[in-house]
Motif scaffolding. Structure first.
Motif, mmCIF file in Angstrom:
data_model
loop_
_atom_site.group_PDB
_atom_site.id
_atom_site.type_symbol
_atom_site.label_atom_id
_atom_site.label_comp_id
_atom_site.label_asym_id
_atom_site.label_seq_id
_atom_site.Cartn_x
_atom_site.Cartn_y
_atom_site.Cartn_z
ATOM 1 N N TYR A 97 3.950 16.839 -13.323
ATOM 2 C CA TYR A 97 3.416 17.924 -14.248
ATOM 3 C C TYR A 97 1.776 18.243 -13.818
ATOM 4 C CZ TYR A 97 7.121 18.246 -17.746
ATOM 5 O OH TYR A 97 8.345 18.289 -18.061
ATOM 6 N N PHE A 98 1.074 17.062 -13.394
ATOM 7 C CA PHE A 98 -0.491 17.289 -12.998
ATOM 8 C C PHE A 98 -0.409 17.796 -11.483
ATOM 9 C CE2 PHE A 98 -0.778 13.553 -16.209
ATOM 10 C CZ PHE A 98 -1.591 14.619 -17.147
ATOM 11 N N ARG A 99 -1.594 18.604 -11.496
ATOM 12 C CA ARG A 99 -1.870 19.348 -10.119
ATOM 13 C C ARG A 99 -2.201 18.102 -9.247
ATOM 14 N NH1 ARG A 99 -3.823 24.623 -10.222
ATOM 15 N NH2 ARG A 99 -3.889 25.589 -12.232
ATOM 16 N N ALA A 100 -3.118 17.031 -9.677
ATOM 17 C CA ALA A 100 -3.145 15.834 -8.776
ATOM 18 C C ALA A 100 -2.439 14.687 -9.181
ATOM 19 C CB ALA A 100 -4.840 15.264 -9.050
ATOM 20 N N PRO A 101 -1.734 14.407 -7.946
ATOM 21 C CA PRO A 101 -0.700 13.505 -8.289
ATOM 22 C C PRO A 101 -1.316 12.158 -8.724
ATOM 23 C CG PRO A 101 -1.240 13.790 -5.786
ATOM 24 C CD PRO A 101 -1.964 14.715 -6.462
ATOM 25 N N ILE A 102 -0.501 11.347 -9.591
ATOM 26 C CA ILE A 102 -0.554 10.069 -9.747
ATOM 27 C C ILE A 102 -0.002 9.114 -9.078
ATOM 28 C CG2 ILE A 102 -0.610 8.345 -11.848
ATOM 29 C CD1 ILE A 102 -2.117 11.042 -12.021
ATOM 30 N N THR A 103 -0.464 7.952 -8.274
ATOM 31 C CA THR A 103 0.088 7.009 -7.451
ATOM 32 C C THR A 103 -0.295 5.825 -7.893
ATOM 33 O OG1 THR A 103 -2.039 7.089 -5.937
ATOM 34 C CG2 THR A 103 -0.281 8.687 -5.453
ATOM 35 N N PRO A 104 0.705 4.876 -7.406
ATOM 36 C CA PRO A 104 0.469 3.252 -7.980
ATOM 37 C C PRO A 104 -0.626 2.790 -7.527
ATOM 38 C CG PRO A 104 2.935 3.762 -6.734
ATOM 39 C CD PRO A 104 2.108 5.132 -6.827
ATOM 40 N N ASP A 105 -1.352 3.161 -6.398
ATOM 41 C CA ASP A 105 -2.692 2.731 -6.225
ATOM 42 C C ASP A 105 -3.782 2.861 -7.193
ATOM 43 O OD1 ASP A 105 -2.385 5.192 -4.567
ATOM 44 O OD2 ASP A 105 -4.421 4.719 -4.240
ATOM 45 N N GLN A 106 -3.500 3.867 -7.882
ATOM 46 C CA GLN A 106 -4.559 4.179 -8.777
ATOM 47 C C GLN A 106 -4.529 3.356 -10.255
ATOM 48 O OE1 GLN A 106 -3.272 8.542 -8.804
ATOM 49 N NE2 GLN A 106 -5.605 8.707 -9.303
ATOM 50 N N VAL A 107 -3.599 2.640 -10.367
ATOM 51 C CA VAL A 107 -3.323 1.820 -11.475
ATOM 52 C C VAL A 107 -4.162 0.620 -11.724
ATOM 53 C CG1 VAL A 107 -1.593 0.416 -12.925
ATOM 54 C CG2 VAL A 107 -0.815 2.391 -11.555
ATOM 55 N N VAL A 108 -5.083 0.719 -12.787
ATOM 56 C CA VAL A 108 -5.999 -0.227 -13.219
ATOM 57 C C VAL A 108 -5.405 -1.358 -13.900
ATOM 58 C CG1 VAL A 108 -7.954 1.211 -12.659
ATOM 59 C CG2 VAL A 108 -6.946 1.037 -15.091
ATOM 60 N N TRP A 109 -4.438 -1.115 -14.689
ATOM 61 C CA TRP A 109 -3.965 -2.067 -15.776
ATOM 62 C C TRP A 109 -2.540 -1.630 -16.019
ATOM 63 C CZ3 TRP A 109 -3.744 -2.109 -21.378
ATOM 64 C CH2 TRP A 109 -3.350 -3.357 -22.040
ATOM 65 N N SER A 110 -1.647 -2.436 -16.397
ATOM 66 C CA SER A 110 -0.198 -2.094 -16.840
ATOM 67 C C SER A 110 0.219 -3.149 -17.933
ATOM 68 C CB SER A 110 0.645 -2.044 -15.820
ATOM 69 O OG SER A 110 0.901 -3.305 -15.211
ATOM 70 N N TYR A 111 1.067 -2.840 -18.772
ATOM 71 C CA TYR A 111 1.698 -3.718 -19.790
ATOM 72 C C TYR A 111 3.050 -3.312 -19.980
ATOM 73 C CZ TYR A 111 0.351 -0.191 -23.749
ATOM 74 O OH TYR A 111 0.474 0.768 -24.157
ATOM 75 N N SER A 112 3.714 -4.444 -20.691
ATOM 76 C CA SER A 112 5.065 -4.226 -21.096
ATOM 77 C C SER A 112 5.612 -4.880 -22.155
ATOM 78 C CB SER A 112 6.079 -4.761 -19.904
ATOM 79 O OG SER A 112 5.845 -3.967 -18.446
#
Length: 523
Positions: A329-344
């Motif tokens: 959906y976004f013009r600029a791709p989202i890539t795993p190296d951009q992730v600053v935090w995650s939670y599950s």
């Protein structure tokens, strides 16, 4: 310090005071109701029950909201996609509760506007229009704006999206600081007389005629003790079956299916304050939501989980899935190296036999244990938006066994810090900025978001940054940490940085370690 000169959190009673509770109950049991599980359901039931006149104790083996209740998408919503599964009663109840909860806690709950781009390959426009029409109207009176159609080629919401996104639908729901919602329910319960025992595990449940013997283990020092209760509520969330298997000795019990949901946080993808809801080819949806000023929250996934709920972690496949879904959906791709935090987190959905995880009901089921003697009431499923209604339903069950006390009362009673008009947050912040001109405006706004009208209690006599005590990094100071330790059961840096707040995104690893050392010192 709490009233009486103790430095324990309100409602955290030592063994001697348990005997006082027992005396007030006529010497029969320590408490009327013992609740196992300190997530949103357990805390909500404790609050409602003690407010009606029952004596209540609650134990949580870790920190409050340390499981599912701090791992949600953080929405107070009806669940637009649940309409596809014909869960009209659940959606209606949730939409009605959205208004109630917003009014009860307008500091930690506030409106959001969601943009749903139309994709020709997904659901047709007529179906989206029908679903949103129902969403606008089946919940009764509302203060949030209704749905409107957007031209994404001219509306600012279309700017971050790919050019083929031409039409969108905007609707409204609410955001919630989920872990704080749980803590505030526990605080209100404690202020009304409930005993809240954190880092205390139920390791044994034994029926002794007409009451329960509840064996507890304190994870802080390893000591054990036993409390007695007339009725036990199993609100253990993902561990609900494990409580039946272990302490109660029912290895054959199977009532919930565990579903893992993971989220990623990336640097801010768009500048406006609206959110996005994206449809995916697999039938799922994901959200992209402004998060903590400088970030975007993207989630969630939805797949079966079979391990220890306490060990759940996002997988590389989930990260890739969320990045790919957003990048469609976004013009600029989202890539795993951009992730600053995650939670599950692990959602304990009632096992209704649905074929796919995303098709399993999000509704709650309350069931009494069939064995004779002292009653045990179990909670299977549920969602954060309907926790208060779940608590009222549970109180109906409790009163069937223990007799009626006071009537329902939580519908129009604010949570701690929430006693101001639901659309009056900016006015509240302005009041604080006028009263504390020597403190940074951004700090006062963040404190107001977390503590509402309790902000002056947090600040105490502080009127300049020098009065705030030790500075831990970002805008976290000693007065706030002491409040969280004394009044909200915080025991570790993780409790402070990732559940009572999200300041973990702003403190460095060294600063977080220094906070951990400071908390561990004798105060």
């Amino acid at each position: 310090m709490n009233e009486g000169g103790t430095d324990r959190p309100a409602g955290q009673t030592p063994d001697g005071e348990t005997r006082d509770v027992k005396a007030r109950n006529g010497g029969a049991c320590d408490v009327d109701v013992f609740i196992v599980g300190g997530g949103i359901n357990g805390a909500g039931i404790a609050r409602d029950a003690v407010g009606r006149g029952f004596s209540v104790a609650l134990c949580e083996m870790n920190d409050l909201a340390s499981g599912t209740s701090s791992a949600s998408t953080k929405l107070i919503h009806g669940g637009l996609r649940y309409l596809e599964h014909y869960e009209f009663r659940l959606v209606r109840e949730a939409l009605m509760e959205r208004e109630v909860l917003w009014a009860a806690a307008p500091h930690i709950i506030w409106p959001l506007h969601f943009v749903l781009p139309h994709q020709r390959a997904m659901r047709p426009k007529w179906l989206l229009r029908l679903g949103l029409f129902l969403y606008d109207h089946i919940g009764g009176p509302r203060h949030l704006p209704g749905t409107r159609v957007l031209n994404l080629r001219t509306d600012p919401a279309g700017a971050p999206l790919k050019p083929e996104m031409r039409t969108g639908f905007e609707y409204s729901d609410c955001w919630v600081q989920d872990a704080r919602l749980t803590v505030l329910n526990a605080r209100d319960a404690a202020d009304r007389g409930a005993t809240i025992l954190v880092r205390t595990e139920c390791v044994g449940l034994t029926r002794a005629g007409d009451h329960w013997e509840v064996r507890l283990r304190d994870h802080t020092d390893g000591t054990e003790r036993t409390m007695t209760a007339r009725l036990v509520v199993n609100a253990a969330g993902p561990w609900v079956d494990r409580l039946l298997h272990g302490p109660l000795g029912r290895p054959e019990s199977h009532n919930v299916r565990l579903v893992q949901g993971s989220h990623i946080v990336v640097p801010r993808v768009f500048d406006h304050d609206r959110c996005y809801i994206f449809q995916n080819p697999d039938g799922r949806i994901i959200f992209a939501i402004p998060y903590e000023d400088k970030f975007t929250l993207i989630g969630t996934t939805d797949h079966e989980y079979h391990g220890d709920p306490g060990a759940v972690r996002i997988t590389p496949e989930e990260t890739e899935y969320l990045c790919s879904a957003a990048s469609a959906y976004f013009r600029a791709p989202i890539t795993p190296d951009q992730v600053v935090w995650s939670y599950s987190g692990v959602r304990p959905l009632f096992d209704d036999g649905a074929g796919k995880a995303q098709e399993a009901t999000r509704d709650y089921v309350l069931r009494a244990d069939p064995e004779p003697g002292a009653p045990l009431l179990n909670i299977f499923g549920g969602k954060i938006t309907t926790y208060r209604r779940l608590a009222e339903s549970m109180l109906t069950r409790i009163e069937e066994h223990l007799g009626r006390r006071g009537g329902p009362w939580t519908h129009d009673t604010p949570l701690p810090g929430g006693a101001f008009p639901k659309e009056g947050f900016d006015t509240l912040v302005g009041t604080f900025q006028a009263a504390y001109p020597g403190l940074p405006a951004a700090l006062l706004r963040r404190l107001a978001r977390a503590y509402g009208t309790d902000t002056p209690t947090v600040l105490g006599e502080a009127h300049t940054t020098d009065d705030l005590g030790h500075h831990f990094g970002a805008d976290l100071y000693e007065v706030e940490v002491r409040f969280l330790m004394d009044r909200e059961w915080a025991r570790t840096a993780e409790d402070v940085l990732w559940r009572r707040s999200k300041l973990g995104l702003r403190l460095t690893a060294a600063e977080a370690a220094a906070l951990e050392d400071w908390i561990a010192r004798p105060q």
